[in-house]
Every structure is written in structure tokens, then in C-alpha cells.
Design an enzyme around this catalytic site. Structure first.
Site, PDB file in Angstrom:
ATOM      1  N   GLY A  68       0.821  -1.214   0.000  1.00 15.62           N
ATOM      2  CA  GLY A  68       0.000   0.000   0.000  1.00 15.62           C
ATOM      3  C   GLY A  68       0.851   1.258   0.000  1.00 15.62           C
ATOM      4  O   GLY A  68       2.022   1.233  -0.380  1.00 15.62           O
ATOM      5  N   ASN A  69       0.222   2.368   0.409  1.00 11.65           N
ATOM      6  CA  ASN A  69       0.860   3.689   0.340  1.00 11.65           C
ATOM      7  C   ASN A  69       1.421   3.901  -1.073  1.00 11.65           C
ATOM      8  O   ASN A  69       2.598   4.183  -1.268  1.00 11.65           O
ATOM      9  CB  ASN A  69       1.965   3.833   1.410  1.00 11.65           C
ATOM     10  CG  ASN A  69       2.425   5.276   1.548  1.00 11.65           C
ATOM     11  OD1 ASN A  69       3.599   5.595   1.458  1.00 11.65           O
ATOM     12  ND2 ASN A  69       1.475   6.184   1.726  1.00 11.65           N
TER      13      ASN A  69
ATOM     14  N   GLN B 287       8.145  -9.309   7.719  1.00 11.91           N
ATOM     15  CA  GLN B 287       9.358  -8.831   7.053  1.00 11.91           C
ATOM     16  C   GLN B 287       9.944  -7.593   7.724  1.00 11.91           C
ATOM     17  O   GLN B 287      10.913  -7.031   7.234  1.00 11.91           O
ATOM     18  CB  GLN B 287       9.098  -8.581   5.564  1.00 11.91           C
ATOM     19  CG  GLN B 287       8.208  -7.390   5.246  1.00 11.91           C
ATOM     20  CD  GLN B 287       7.850  -7.345   3.767  1.00 11.91           C
ATOM     21  OE1 GLN B 287       7.049  -8.135   3.287  1.00 11.91           O
ATOM     22  NE2 GLN B 287       8.445  -6.423   3.025  1.00 11.91           N
TER      23      GLN B 287
ATOM     24  N   HIS C 213       4.678   2.336  -7.814  1.00 13.00           N
ATOM     25  CA  HIS C 213       3.731   1.209  -7.824  1.00 13.00           C
ATOM     26  C   HIS C 213       2.868   1.244  -9.085  1.00 13.00           C
ATOM     27  O   HIS C 213       2.534   0.207  -9.650  1.00 13.00           O
ATOM     28  CB  HIS C 213       2.782   1.280  -6.621  1.00 13.00           C
ATOM     29  CG  HIS C 213       3.435   1.091  -5.299  1.00 13.00           C
ATOM     30  ND1 HIS C 213       3.617   2.116  -4.395  1.00 13.00           N
ATOM     31  CD2 HIS C 213       3.952  -0.019  -4.718  1.00 13.00           C
ATOM     32  CE1 HIS C 213       4.211   1.648  -3.322  1.00 13.00           C
ATOM     33  NE2 HIS C 213       4.433   0.362  -3.485  1.00 13.00           N
TER      34      HIS C 213
ATOM     35  N   ASP D 290      13.825  -2.632  -5.682  1.00 15.27           N
ATOM     36  CA  ASP D 290      14.170  -3.601  -4.637  1.00 15.27           C
ATOM     37  C   ASP D 290      14.834  -4.786  -5.333  1.00 15.27           C
ATOM     38  O   ASP D 290      14.266  -5.881  -5.417  1.00 15.27           O
ATOM     39  CB  ASP D 290      12.908  -4.015  -3.878  1.00 15.27           C
ATOM     40  CG  ASP D 290      12.271  -2.820  -3.186  1.00 15.27           C
ATOM     41  OD1 ASP D 290      12.938  -2.184  -2.367  1.00 15.27           O
ATOM     42  OD2 ASP D 290      11.112  -2.504  -3.500  1.00 15.27           O
TER      43      ASP D 290
ATOM     44  N   SER E  81       9.724   5.882  -3.580  1.00 13.71           N
ATOM     45  CA  SER E  81       9.617   4.924  -2.481  1.00 13.71           C
ATOM     46  C   SER E  81       8.672   5.478  -1.429  1.00 13.71           C
ATOM     47  O   SER E  81       8.642   6.695  -1.198  1.00 13.71           O
ATOM     48  CB  SER E  81      11.008   4.718  -1.858  1.00 13.71           C
ATOM     49  OG  SER E  81      10.891   4.115  -0.583  1.00 13.71           O
TER      50      SER E  81
END
Ligand code: PAF
Length: 282
Positions: free
Chosen positions: A31-32, A61, A37, A152, A187
């Protein structure tokens, strides 16, 4: 767009699509959502008939001292963005739905060769948490393809290795790093940056580019290039974590005959731990 919280309902929806011979893409997120994304979502929309975006802030995680509780949660806005983009389903399970036995999983997925280095050296257990939750999400959704960001990079390699080793029937797609105009990789954690830190944050990408330029020009003293990268980060006010030149496939130390390398950097800037990487053709 449907918002689904429970596994059986999601499975039945995916089964219906499959019965109609539709291909399903999954974009796993916490999310966020930001522009980075959304490029993953676009990639999935282009490549598949139906797209599921999962939104799940995965507790396993995060280390005990990390930002799980404070991780930004913006569910309604995320759903608006995804609906506008044309996503079919948001899968938003609760922690209990994903970990019904109180978080105490008796089975975990571990990719040891890739999980203890780089980010894994300072985040013990992180990649085991990622690999386990991604394996669960792939089992729950059973997509034809799943899209992850190359920002990532180590995470992408861990997931590719897991999918390969466990014969999971899914195509893993790595989407390019989405960047702000000044080069900073997009990010969720950029939101933690104070104004002066935000101004200094592009130094990570600049250090990677400088290192990449030296390698492309023929420099082969990797240790010197890494040291210069670390120094550049420190100079810009980062507390450097690592700055490393590695083989792109297995993140091993280069032996000298590679045609391609990846430079990976990570460091703290105030409350934000920023990571970035750059692929270089030699
Ligand atoms: O990259 C992320 O947002 C997470 O690590 C992922 C892949 C969704 C697993 O929780």
C-alpha cells in the site's frame, strides 16, 4: 473494482476468470501507493487480462526495531488510484487472514544464498519474511504473472530464485525503477525525509551513476569504486549502509569477466533508509 479481504472469495473470483481463459496478473504491494507502484500496475495491465493488486503490510518482514507500526497506511486513496487505473480486484487481507495461527508460522520460505547479504546483513529475517509472504500470495492468487519493482533488486532476485527453486508456475516480471525528476527512486519511505534531507536524497542515485560511469569507462578496481560511492554518500549526509558492485544474476562478487554488473547502494538519511541500484553494461 472489487475489494476482497478473504482468501476463499479471492480464489473463487480467480477461478471464474480462469474458466473464461483470462490471464491473471498480480502486483503485490504494502500500500501507500506512489508513481512507482503505478508503473508496476500498468505493466500488469498491459500483460494480463485481469489484475489483482494486493495491499498487505506484512509484519513478518519487519525487524522488531523497524517501522511496521508506523508504516504509512493510505488504503482509501490507494483504492481510488487503483480503480482509476483499471485494476479488477484489490486483495486486502487482515493479518489474521494471512497468519491465522497468531503469526507463529511453522513453515517458512528461505533463500539463504541471497538473504544474508547486502540489505539482509542489517535486516536479519527480512527476506525470509518477504519470500514467505510472496509464496503465500502466489499460492492464494495463483496468477500467471507477478510484477515487482527493480528498485528492490535484491528482493526481486530472492523472489526469482524462490520461484525457480520451488517450480512455482508464475512468470516474474521486473519493472524498471521509477524516479522523481531529480533522480531519486520513488519509495514510500521518501515520505520520512525532512525538506533538507529530501534535497540531499538524489545523491544516492548520483553516486550510483558516477560509479556506473567509471565502470563503463573501463575502471576495474571495484573496491576503489565502492569506497568512492560510500564516501559520496557520507559527504551528502547519509549514514551509508553498503555500496557494492555485484553480478546481476546471483549478487555474487564479480570475477572480472562479466558483461553486466549491478551497483547497489543503501543508506540512512534521517529516519529514511533509502536503497537504489543501477545496472551497467561493460
Ligand atoms: O516490496 C514490497 O512492497 C513488499 O516487500 C512485498 C513484495 C509486497 C512483500 O510484502
Amino acid at each position: 473494482m472489487h475489494i476482497i479481504q478473504h482468501i476463499p472469495e479471492l480464489r473463487s473470483q480467480v477461478r471464474t476468470w480462469r474458466d473464461g481463459r483470462e490471464e491473471v496478473g498480480l502486483v503485490p504491494t504494502m500500500g501507500n501507493l506512489h508513481g512507482g507502484h503505478m508503473t508496476l500496475v500498468e505493466e500488469a495491465l498491459e500483460r494480463s487480462d485481469r489484475v489483482v493488486v494486493s495491499i498487505f503490510v506484512n509484519p513478518t518482514q519487519f525487524g522488531p526495531e523497524e517501522d511496521f507500526a508506523g508504516y504509512p497506511r493510505t488504503f482509501e486513496r490507494d483504492c481510488e488510484l487503483l480503480a482509476d487505473a483499471g485494476v479488477d480486484v484489490v486483495f486486502a487481507p487482515s493479518v489474521e487472514e494471512m497468519y491465522p495461527d497468531g503469526g507463529g508460522l511453522r513453515t517458512v520460505v528461505d533463500v539463504p544464498a541471497l538473504s544474508g547479504i547486502l540489505c539482509g546483513a542489517t535486516r536479519p529475517g527480512h527476506f525470509q519474511g518477504v519470500a514467505t509472504v510472496v509464496a503465500k500470495l502466489l499460492n492464494v492468487v495463483a496468477p500467471d504473472l507477478a510484477v515487482f519493482g527493480r528498485k528492490d533488486y535484491q528482493q526481486l532476485m530472492v523472489i526469482r530464485q524462490m520461484v525457480h527453486d520451488l517450480n512455482l508456475p508464475v512468470q516474474v516480471v521486473g519493472a524498471p525503477v521509477a524516479r522523481e525528476a531529480d533522480g531519486l527512486a520513488k519509495s514510500s519511505r521518501n515520505a520520512y525525509l525532512q525538506e533538507d534531507e529530501r534535497a540531499r536524497a538524489p545523491a544516492l542515485h548520483e553516486a550510483l551513476r558516477d560509479a556506473g560511469a567509471r565502470l563503463a569507462e573501463g575502471e576495474r578496481d571495484y573496491a576503489a569504486v565502492e569506497a568512492a560511492g560510500r564516501a559520496a554518500l557520507a559527504e551528502a549526509g547519509f549514514e551509508p549502509d553498503y555500496f557494492r558492485i555485484r553480478r546481476p544474476g546471483d549478487l555474487g562478487e564479480p570475477s572480472g569477466d562479466e558483461e553486466e554488473l549491478v551497483i547497489l547502494g543503501a543508506g540512512w538519511l534521517g529516519r529514511a533508509r533509502l536503497i537504489d541500484n543501477l545496472a551497467v553494461r561493460l
